[in-house]
Design a protein around this motif. Structure first.
Motif, PDB file in Angstrom:
ATOM      1  N   ILE A 138      31.883  50.906  24.509  1.00  8.54           N
ATOM      2  CA  ILE A 138      31.503  51.675  23.315  1.00  8.54           C
ATOM      3  C   ILE A 138      30.960  50.778  22.203  1.00  8.54           C
ATOM      4  N   LYS A 139      31.373  49.510  22.183  1.00  8.59           N
ATOM      5  CA  LYS A 139      30.853  48.596  21.159  1.00  8.59           C
ATOM      6  C   LYS A 139      29.371  48.340  21.394  1.00  8.59           C
ATOM      7  N   ALA A 140      29.009  48.082  22.655  1.00 13.21           N
ATOM      8  CA  ALA A 140      27.601  47.867  22.979  1.00 13.21           C
ATOM      9  C   ALA A 140      26.789  49.138  22.754  1.00 13.21           C
ATOM     10  N   MET A 141      27.368  50.285  23.088  1.00 10.49           N
ATOM     11  CA  MET A 141      26.655  51.553  22.868  1.00 10.49           C
ATOM     12  C   MET A 141      26.403  51.773  21.373  1.00 10.49           C
ATOM     13  N   GLY A 142      27.346  51.353  20.552  1.00  6.36           N
ATOM     14  CA  GLY A 142      27.165  51.464  19.107  1.00  6.36           C
ATOM     15  C   GLY A 142      26.025  50.593  18.606  1.00  6.36           C
ATOM     16  N   GLU A 143      25.875  49.412  19.190  1.00  3.42           N
ATOM     17  CA  GLU A 143      24.774  48.529  18.796  1.00  3.42           C
ATOM     18  C   GLU A 143      23.429  49.094  19.237  1.00  3.42           C
ATOM     19  N   VAL A 144      23.371  49.675  20.422  1.00  5.52           N
ATOM     20  CA  VAL A 144      22.140  50.325  20.874  1.00  5.52           C
ATOM     21  C   VAL A 144      21.783  51.484  19.950  1.00  5.52           C
ATOM     22  N   ALA A 145      22.793  52.250  19.571  1.00  4.02           N
ATOM     23  CA  ALA A 145      22.551  53.414  18.703  1.00  4.02           C
ATOM     24  C   ALA A 145      21.928  53.010  17.371  1.00  4.02           C
ATOM     25  N   LYS A 146      22.229  51.793  16.907  1.00  4.88           N
ATOM     26  CA  LYS A 146      21.706  51.350  15.610  1.00  4.88           C
ATOM     27  C   LYS A 146      20.283  50.800  15.673  1.00  4.88           C
ATOM     28  N   LEU A 147      19.768  50.593  16.870  1.00  5.99           N
ATOM     29  CA  LEU A 147      18.422  50.028  16.986  1.00  5.99           C
ATOM     30  C   LEU A 147      17.397  50.938  16.292  1.00  5.99           C
TER      31      LEU A 147
END
Length: 591
Positions: A327-336
């Protein structure tokens, strides 16, 4: 027409697609009570068939993955203890990779064979030739169990299962999107990219070089945790380390892969994923290793998604597969900034391949055409709690130390929560997958961080560094988390930064190191009863969120039945148990 989907691997389970809707789905662990059970999903299949309107009208059965391991199933590779995973590295992979020896992994682990698994006649005698025949043999076993012609049982490619599930679970199932799958391994691949148009998926890239998930798995083991289960603990540990201290670990991982547009290339291909990193990371502290690993994963994944959008000119992204559980990596993708719309399905790891396999069976039966889009209306796909409920209530009423409230109102439940009590809720159909979404949940007031130690001591026994998560009413989302793109996260699959107000109101349900949250964003239609409960809590406190964690003992699956919930209530310090139309409280906790 009806289609059954089966994943007979890690973890095994079954689903039912009837008409154009996924009607049922469950993993075998919920019946066997063995975490991540790989055994033949007999109970799961039976449950799905009980949900059929007409059991005689099963059009086809989809079975996830072409490549299946006879030996691995014999000793249940994915549920081995940590000591056996280490033993595997030393006694199987080191001799194979570094000494060029032929090693029969089944014989290495003959002390942990499960020869009593279904069907016992198949597993009772070891036969090395079954390595070649098991893929076909297992289809016959499934056909015989269900009672259909073997010709109706078809294997669906592993990453297609991930892609079908991710796309049809998303809000974009009738729209253009890029569907990305990424995991440790599956049918010789670990990542794919597909473009979805009008319900069809066209794969434009596949690779076996995206080793992010595989390396994450082996670092989990090197850090003394259980691979294929405890990767989330490594992710939870990572935010405690400072970036400057994790730089060396990050550089070790960064030597491995490079990106050429959407393609992964080797920079420096390691000979293996365990002993290589054991040498390279020697002397680095455990938290810095976790942080460097997570940093590398986020960095390369964000680069890849950015390149995918540039290549396809599509900025709607769906990610499925085991790495989507990070979920941490998914959160970073979401912010792109390049990502405009984004969705991560619930339990996008191999759990959900049984759902993807059912969808794949239908698509294959229709020669690739989808007349009506497949709909996954929710993940409340498991058994209802009604079986055994009356016995539980009768038992509770005989105990002088309990108070049984019939037809409790939400105000009464919220009063207990506000007082700092923890209540387990076991109501309605069970959620599919690894996240409790309110029907098999422990609820608490998240404003007081002391509740973390309380829940851990009374029932959960989670590692001290691991955070809990909140369930947030949709109308409080803008106040509590930073989600300017209005990304839907109904299944706790994306990590978000919290606002000042959000962290204050949900401190016990946020990560203490970076103040992020992994929320279940709840809309009224998703679960009206839980929504009404939290709405009442908000009316009484001004705070529109609860701490929500899964209703289970540490290391065991989430409860399925009222009896299992009651057993935990009786054997632990849990203070309240909410069942359909009944609230059971321990007198000593409320007086």
């Amino acid at each position: 027409m009806s289609f059954i989907g089966i994943n007979w691997d890690h973890p095994s389970g079954a689903s039912l697609l009837e008409g154009n809707k996924i009607k049922a789905g469950v993993c075998e662990e919920r019946f066997s009570r063995k975490k991540n059970d790989m055994a033949f999903p007999a109970n799961s299949i039976r449950y799905c068939m009980q949900c059929l309107d007409n059991p005689k009208k099963i059009e086809a059965v989809g079975v996830a993955s072409y490549e299946v391991s006879y030996s691995g199933m014999l000793y249940h590779y994915a549920t081995m203890e940590i000591a056996n995973h280490i033993r595997e590295q030393h006694e199987v992979w080191y001799p194979r990779i570094y000494e060029g020896k032929e090693v029969d992994d089944a014989l290495v682990f003959n002390d942990i064979w499960d020869t009593s698994q279904y069907p016992e006649t198949y597993w009772s005698t070891y036969n090395a030739s079954k390595r070649e025949t098991y893929a076909a043999d297992s289809l016959k076993i499934i056909a015989d169990f269900i009672g259909i012609e073997q010709s109706k049982v078809k294997r669906i490619e592993h990453h297609l299962c991930h892609a079908y599930y991710g796309y049809f679970a998303s809000p974009y199932r009738n729209e253009s999107a890029v569907v990305v799958t990424i995991d440790g391994f599956g049918d010789g691949l670990n990542a794919t990219i597909s473009v979805a148009e009008n319900g069809r998926l066209k794969r434009i890239y596949a690779t076996d070089k995206c080793v992010l998930g595989r390396i994450y798995r082996h670092i989990t083991l090197l850090l003394g945790m259980k691979p294929l289960e405890h990767e989330f603990k490594v992710m939870g540990l990572a935010p405690y380390a400072k970036k400057k201290h994790s730089q060396k670990a990050f550089e070790v991982f960064s030597q491995i892969l490079a990106l050429d547009g959407i393609e992964f290339r080797w920079k420096r291909k390691p000979k293996d994923s365990y002993f290589h990193f054991q040498r390279e990371l020697e002397g680095l502290r455990f938290d810095n290793i976790a942080a460097g690993l997570q940093w590398w994963l986020e960095d390369i994944l964000c680069q890849w998604i950015t390149n995918i959008i540039r290549e396809t000119k599509i900025d709607t992204i769906v990610i499925s597969g085991g790495v989507s559980m990070n979920i941490k990596a998914m959160g970073e993708v979401a912010k792109l900034p390049e990502v405009k719309r984004f969705f991560v399905p619930g339990s996008g790891s191999d759990d959900s391949n049984c759902i993807g396999a059912a969808i794949g069976a239908k698509i294959e039966r229709n020669e690739g055409k989808i007349e009506k889009s497949v709909i996954i209306p929710s993940l409340y796909l498991g058994p209802d709690v009604s079986d055994g409920l009356c016995d539980v209530i009768r038992s509770a009423e005989t105990k002088q130390e309990y108070i049984v409230y019939k037809n409790p109102i939400n105000k009464q439940i919220c009063e207990f929560l506000i007082k700092g009590l923890v209540i387990g809720r076991c109501v309605g159909r069970m959620e599919f997958g690894q996240r409790a979404l309110g029907n098999r949940s422990l609820f608490a007031d998240p404003i007081n961080p002391d509740i973390i130690a309380k829940i851990n001591s009374m029932i959960k026994n989670r590692d001290f560094w691991m955070p809990f998560a909140p369930v947030i009413l949709d109308k409080y989302v803008d106040r509590y988390i930073k989600n300017s793109k209005h990304i839907k996260s109904p299944h706790m699959t994306v990590g978000f930064e919290t606002t000042e107000e959000g962290y204050f109101c949900m401190k016990a349900a946020c990560h203490p190191a970076d103040k992020t949250a992994r929320p279940q964003i709840l809309c009224r239609d998703d679960n009206p009863d839980v929504y009404a409960l939290i709405e009442c809590f908000a009316d009484m406190t001004g705070r529109g969120a609860l701490l929500n964690t899964s209703f289970n003992l540490h290391g065991y699956p989430i409860v399925t039945t009222a009896a299992e919930a009651y057993e935990i209530f009786e054997s632990t310090e849990l203070e309240g148990l909410l069942l359909p139309n009944v609230l059971i409280m321990k007198k000593g906790k409320i007086i």
